[in-house]
Design an enzyme around this catalytic site. Structure first.
Site, short mmCIF file in Angstrom:
data_model
loop_
_atom_site.label_atom_id
_atom_site.label_comp_id
_atom_site.label_asym_id
_atom_site.label_seq_id
_atom_site.Cartn_x
_atom_site.Cartn_y
_atom_site.Cartn_z
N LYS A 158 0.96 -1.39 -0.06
CA LYS A 158 -0.24 -0.11 0.07
C LYS A 158 0.82 1.04 -0.17
CE LYS A 158 -3.97 1.96 2.57
NZ LYS A 158 -4.74 1.59 3.82
N SER A 196 -9.57 1.90 2.58
CA SER A 196 -8.83 2.43 1.76
C SER A 196 -7.73 1.58 1.00
CB SER A 196 -8.06 3.70 2.49
OG SER A 196 -7.31 3.11 3.58
N SER A 241 -9.90 -0.67 6.74
CA SER A 241 -9.46 -0.57 5.43
C SER A 241 -8.61 -1.51 5.17
CB SER A 241 -8.48 0.62 5.23
OG SER A 241 -9.39 1.79 5.32
N1 GLN Z 1 -13.22 4.00 6.02
C1 GLN Z 1 -12.57 4.39 7.32
C2 GLN Z 1 -12.20 5.68 7.30
O1 GLN Z 1 -12.36 6.47 6.09
C3 GLN Z 1 -11.24 3.61 7.65
C4 GLN Z 1 -10.16 3.83 6.94
C5 GLN Z 1 -9.13 3.08 7.26
O2 GLN Z 1 -9.21 2.01 7.94
N2 GLN Z 1 -7.72 3.48 6.88
O3 GLN Z 1 -11.48 6.25 8.10
#
Ligand code: GLN
Length: 475
Positions: A82, A157, A181
């Protein structure tokens, strides 16, 4: 034979038996990446990858001469990372314009560990900007498409990491999970994602989103592969003060006799009926295999999203202050220092990131701190207590990962509140620092639906062992 279809274990066997080399394997993946129209990668570096592959082949060649020498299962296995995790000498953008040309000056601890294990890094995968989002639509470099339906999102994400594994563009990937994410994109792309216990994997070299929540973990083709990668990257690290003295020890936990808790709040309003059916069917299968199903309640879960969207932006507002146009990346010239900050951040950061910085700064400001941040921390404790009570009665929890399968690109991006709901089942356990795994339990049409298995702190071995058994039952 399509080499990119092999699991880690199968590829390892092939390398060991000299059926192909790591260079062959790496080339096969690079071809897939070059042909792909999913936008799962932000960058990849062929020379860099092939050089590592050649080194892995040399390590294998040496081991053939010394049959007793144990060679790591990851030697020569191509993976992708990532683009919020630092790989020295490679760009690390966090999918943000502000870091568009930033080159990492050191390796994250997880990268060091992957190198020690001999893995080959192909490139960097797409993410929502600074890992904030649930669809990878917040990336400054375009959305990642879902391999099962290219009009739909791959989740987020870590959408690039999940799509890359699902489309055989990497044998495994690393993602990061702050509120869901790793598990949510794994669910939407039909692959396995493990969000480890907070502290079991070092965060050193992961661009910070919310430090009390961020965790790195593997996304893989099956449970066994996720286990192999997790084992390679976990453990204490003196560069991360929150990392725990933890060593993964594989153990066998059987479904037979196991107490599985099913939180009733995770099946109420908001969940799509077909998702509910797939998860309930999976739970029934575990019951047939001998598990004892116990309905439990996590009453504070209903406050989890609200709690998260105070704590998360608060930590973001502090963590992202470092992107000021002076220290890293983009720097917009201006008359005075304040204008450099304003212009650089104004131009370099996207809408969702700005929204969270503003909310977080507000929540932490004097006069509001007690009403928001402190209150959210108290609620976080109640959520932790709910899980602690549950784990007095049950061994693991089974529930959905996401209330819906992959949604259409553009469907939620202009409505942050509906996007935030995508993480309604992944955020609560994150606030409690617990480990959770997502694995495919079935499909609605072409679209995968993930089962989530949550365990108590540092019980990844239980989760993984039971997930392997579930994998067979769900085939
Ligand atoms: N979708 C959640 C957020 O926007 C989690 C994001 C994540 O786990 N990096 O914060």
């Amino acid at each position: 034979m399509d080499l990119t279809e092999l699991t880690i274990k199968q590829a390892h066997e092939g390398l060991k038996n000299k059926e192909f080399t790591s260079v062959d394997l790496t080339r096969a993946y690079l071809e897939k990446i070059k042909k792909s129209d999913l936008n799962s990668f932000i960058s990849f570096d062929e020379d860099f990858a092939l050089k590592q592959a050649a080194e892995a082949d040399a390590a294998f060649a040496k081991s053939f001469g010394e049959p007793k020498k144990k060679i790591s299962m990851l030697t020569g296995i191509p993976c992708a990372i990532k683009d919020a995790i630092m790989v020295e000498g490679q760009k690390c953008t966090a999918a943000s314009k502000i870091l568009e040309n930033y080159v990492a000056s050191y390796d994250a601890t997880v990268i060091k560990k992957l190198y020690e294990a001999g893995a080959v890094i192909l490139g960097k995968t797409n993410t929502d900007e600074f890992t904030m989002g649930s669809s990878t639509e917040n990336s400054a470099f375009g959305v990642t498409k879902n391999p099962y339906d290219k009009t739909r999102v791959a989740g987020g994400s870590s959408g690039g990491s999940a799509a890359a594994v699902a489309a055989n563009e990497a044998c495994f990937t690393l993602g990061s999970d702050t509120g869901g994410s790793i598990r949510q994109p794994a669910s939407l792309c039909g692959v396995v994602g493990l969000c480890p216990t907070y502290g079991s994997v070092s965060r050193y070299g992961l661009i910070a989103h919310a430090s009390s929540l961020d965790q790195i973990g593997p996304i893989a083709k099956n449970v066994e592969d996720a286990k192999i990668v997790f084992e390679a990257i976990c453990g204490e690290d003196k560069m991360d003060a929150t990392s725990a003295d933890y060593n993964f020890e594989e153990s066998k936990t059987e479904l037979k006799g196991l107490r599985i808790g099913v939180p009733k709040e995770y099946f109420s309003e908001g969940i799509e009926p077909e998702v509910k059916k797939i998860i309930k069917d999976a739970i029934k299968k575990s019951e047939k295999a001998g598990a004892k199903i116990i309905e439990i309640s996590l009453p504070s879960s209903e406050y989890a999203l609200a709690c998260y969207y105070v704590i998360d932006p608060s930590e973001i507002s502090a963590n992202l202050a470092r992107f000021d146009g002076i220290k890293y990346g983009l720097s917009e010239p201006a008359e005075n220092l304040l204008d450099v900050y304003l212009k650089t951040r104004g131009k370099g950061l996207g809408a969702e990131v700005k929204r969270r910085i503003i909310i977080g700064t507000y929540c932490l400001s004097s006069g509001y701190y007690d009403a928001y941040y402190k209150k959210a921390q108290e609620v976080r404790q109640l959520i932790r207590d709910d899980f602690a009570k549950a784990f007095e009665k049950v061994d693991l929890l089974f529930c959905p990962v996401s209330p819906f399968p992959a949604f259409k690109i553009g469907e939620k991006v202009d409505d942050p509140m509906s996007m935030y709901l995508a993480d309604i089942y992944t955020i609560p356990m994150k606030l409690a620092g617990l480990p959770g795994l997502s694995m495919s339990a079935g499909k609605i049409g072409d679209l995968p639906v993930g089962l989530q298995i949550i365990g108590n702190h540092f019980e990844e071995n239980k989760i993984l062992s039971v997930a392997e058994e579930m994998e067979k039952l769900l085939k």
